[in-house]
Design a protein around this motif. Structure first.
Motif, PDB file in Angstrom:
ATOM      1  N   GLU A  36       0.834  -1.206   0.000  1.00  0.00           N
ATOM      2  CA  GLU A  36       0.000   0.000   0.000  1.00  0.00           C
ATOM      3  C   GLU A  36       0.867   1.254   0.000  1.00  0.00           C
ATOM      4  O   GLU A  36       0.563   2.222  -0.704  1.00  0.00           O
ATOM      5  CB  GLU A  36      -0.922   0.012   1.212  1.00  0.00           C
ATOM      6  CG  GLU A  36      -2.075  -0.956   1.119  1.00  0.00           C
ATOM      7  CD  GLU A  36      -2.963  -0.899   2.347  1.00  0.00           C
ATOM      8  OE1 GLU A  36      -3.376   0.218   2.744  1.00  0.00           O
ATOM      9  OE2 GLU A  36      -3.239  -1.970   2.913  1.00  0.00           O
ATOM     10  N   SER A  39       2.463   1.605  -3.434  1.00  0.00           N
ATOM     11  CA  SER A  39       1.432   1.997  -4.394  1.00  0.00           C
ATOM     12  C   SER A  39       1.073   3.475  -4.233  1.00  0.00           C
ATOM     13  O   SER A  39       0.910   4.193  -5.218  1.00  0.00           O
ATOM     14  CB  SER A  39       0.195   1.124  -4.192  1.00  0.00           C
ATOM     15  OG  SER A  39      -0.855   1.551  -5.010  1.00  0.00           O
ATOM     16  N   ARG A  43       1.348   6.401  -7.032  1.00  0.00           N
ATOM     17  CA  ARG A  43       0.194   7.221  -7.390  1.00  0.00           C
ATOM     18  C   ARG A  43       0.505   8.718  -7.270  1.00  0.00           C
ATOM     19  O   ARG A  43      -0.026   9.524  -8.032  1.00  0.00           O
ATOM     20  CB  ARG A  43      -1.007   6.846  -6.524  1.00  0.00           C
ATOM     21  CG  ARG A  43      -1.590   5.502  -6.887  1.00  0.00           C
ATOM     22  CD  ARG A  43      -2.602   5.048  -5.852  1.00  0.00           C
ATOM     23  NE  ARG A  43      -3.064   3.712  -6.106  1.00  0.00           N
ATOM     24  CZ  ARG A  43      -4.262   3.419  -6.583  1.00  0.00           C
ATOM     25  NH1 ARG A  43      -5.117   4.370  -6.851  1.00  0.00           N
ATOM     26  NH2 ARG A  43      -4.608   2.161  -6.778  1.00  0.00           N
ATOM     27  N   THR A  87      -6.018  11.881  -9.073  1.00  0.00           N
ATOM     28  CA  THR A  87      -5.722  10.482  -8.767  1.00  0.00           C
ATOM     29  C   THR A  87      -5.902  10.259  -7.276  1.00  0.00           C
ATOM     30  O   THR A  87      -5.623  11.143  -6.468  1.00  0.00           O
ATOM     31  CB  THR A  87      -4.273  10.092  -9.149  1.00  0.00           C
ATOM     32  OG1 THR A  87      -3.372  10.960  -8.469  1.00  0.00           O
ATOM     33  CG2 THR A  87      -4.028  10.155 -10.624  1.00  0.00           C
ATOM     34  N   TRP A  88      -6.360   9.071  -6.924  1.00  0.00           N
ATOM     35  CA  TRP A  88      -6.506   8.704  -5.521  1.00  0.00           C
ATOM     36  C   TRP A  88      -5.171   8.232  -4.986  1.00  0.00           C
ATOM     37  O   TRP A  88      -4.392   7.611  -5.704  1.00  0.00           O
ATOM     38  CB  TRP A  88      -7.563   7.614  -5.361  1.00  0.00           C
ATOM     39  CG  TRP A  88      -8.938   8.070  -5.693  1.00  0.00           C
ATOM     40  CD1 TRP A  88      -9.642   7.790  -6.828  1.00  0.00           C
ATOM     41  CD2 TRP A  88      -9.770   8.925  -4.911  1.00  0.00           C
ATOM     42  NE1 TRP A  88     -10.864   8.413  -6.796  1.00  0.00           N
ATOM     43  CE2 TRP A  88     -10.971   9.122  -5.630  1.00  0.00           C
ATOM     44  CE3 TRP A  88      -9.611   9.547  -3.680  1.00  0.00           C
ATOM     45  CZ2 TRP A  88     -12.012   9.909  -5.131  1.00  0.00           C
ATOM     46  CZ3 TRP A  88     -10.648  10.332  -3.198  1.00  0.00           C
ATOM     47  CH2 TRP A  88     -11.836  10.500  -3.924  1.00  0.00           C
ATOM     48  N   ALA A  90      -4.862   6.039  -2.478  1.00  0.00           N
ATOM     49  CA  ALA A  90      -4.976   4.625  -2.131  1.00  0.00           C
ATOM     50  C   ALA A  90      -6.044   3.980  -3.007  1.00  0.00           C
ATOM     51  O   ALA A  90      -6.852   4.666  -3.634  1.00  0.00           O
ATOM     52  CB  ALA A  90      -5.334   4.469  -0.663  1.00  0.00           C
ATOM     53  N   GLU A  91      -6.033   2.668  -3.037  1.00  0.00           N
ATOM     54  CA  GLU A  91      -7.019   1.904  -3.810  1.00  0.00           C
ATOM     55  C   GLU A  91      -8.436   2.292  -3.403  1.00  0.00           C
ATOM     56  O   GLU A  91      -9.314   2.438  -4.230  1.00  0.00           O
ATOM     57  CB  GLU A  91      -6.786   0.409  -3.569  1.00  0.00           C
ATOM     58  CG  GLU A  91      -7.644  -0.483  -4.404  1.00  0.00           C
ATOM     59  CD  GLU A  91      -7.169  -0.600  -5.829  1.00  0.00           C
ATOM     60  OE1 GLU A  91      -8.016  -0.896  -6.692  1.00  0.00           O
ATOM     61  OE2 GLU A  91      -5.982  -0.397  -6.101  1.00  0.00           O
ATOM     62  N   HIS A  92      -8.637   2.475  -2.118  1.00  0.00           N
ATOM     63  CA  HIS A  92      -9.923   2.903  -1.586  1.00  0.00           C
ATOM     64  C   HIS A  92      -9.744   4.326  -1.083  1.00  0.00           C
ATOM     65  O   HIS A  92      -8.724   4.658  -0.495  1.00  0.00           O
ATOM     66  CB  HIS A  92     -10.372   1.993  -0.445  1.00  0.00           C
ATOM     67  CG  HIS A  92     -10.342   0.542  -0.830  1.00  0.00           C
ATOM     68  ND1 HIS A  92     -11.245  -0.009  -1.697  1.00  0.00           N
ATOM     69  CD2 HIS A  92      -9.485  -0.454  -0.514  1.00  0.00           C
ATOM     70  CE1 HIS A  92     -10.969  -1.287  -1.877  1.00  0.00           C
ATOM     71  NE2 HIS A  92      -9.889  -1.582  -1.163  1.00  0.00           N
ATOM     72  N   GLY A  95      -8.125   5.033   2.537  1.00  0.00           N
ATOM     73  CA  GLY A  95      -7.034   4.129   2.874  1.00  0.00           C
ATOM     74  C   GLY A  95      -6.327   4.558   4.146  1.00  0.00           C
ATOM     75  O   GLY A  95      -6.523   5.662   4.650  1.00  0.00           O
TER      76      GLY A  95
END
Length: 167
Positions: A36, A39, A43, A87-88, A90-92, A95
């Motif tokens: 995470e 990532s 991002r 852009t985010w 985190a994936e959610h 996060g």
């Protein structure tokens, strides 16, 4: 006389192959918190690249705001938002990553894609001691990433963002 391998030799060969196989496990087997964090750092860089490309595509200056959720349109419209560059982090959207930054409220891009504002972004995951960092250097907006080696409660400094070891 050709008598082949003994049972002991075969077992030793299997153990060695097993050890080699575990050393080459794919990165998806690593700690999810570490993934995470990595990532989130990627991002951050992607958001900068999207801001640059949006400015080039629009052929006009634009801006982004770095929030706890990632790159978002700026809250002040003095400079227009970089279209399609959000852009985010985190994936959610919610996060666990914790973000600290010395960037100004609005990061601006020139019509030819240069970044006008620099600073340091620090990313932490509550379960990890390692902190990831992104430095945006001026005048060209060149970025470098690494690990942050200082107490994050002290004043943030890009001098403490050191490249990760290649090992």
């Amino acid at each position: 006389m050709n008598r082949g391998f003994t049972l002991l030799e075969l077992l030793i060969a299997l153990v060695v192959l097993g050890i080699l196989a575990t050393l080459s496990l794919p990165s998806s087997m690593r700690d999810p918190a570490q993934l995470e964090l990595e990532s989130g750092l990627r991002r951050l860089r992607v958001g900068l690249d999207r801001g640059r490309l949006a400015a080039l595509r629009q052929q006009a200056p634009c801006a982004l705001h770095l929030s706890d959720q990632g790159w978002r349109p700026p809250t002040s419209l003095v400079v227009p938002a970089c279209a399609g560059a959000s852009t985010w982090l985190a994936e959610h959207a919610t996060g666990p990553l914790v973000l600290q930054s010395t960037l100004p409220h609005t990061v601006r891009f020139t019509a030819n894609g240069l970044v006008l504002d620099g600073g340091l972004v620090l990313l932490r995951h509550p379960r990890l001691s390692r902190m990831a960092c992104l430095v945006i250097g001026l005048p060209l907006g060149i970025t470098r990433t690494g690990s942050y080696h200082r107490d994050p409660t002290l004043e943030l400094s890009s001098a403490h963002c050191r490249p990760n070891d290649a090992g």
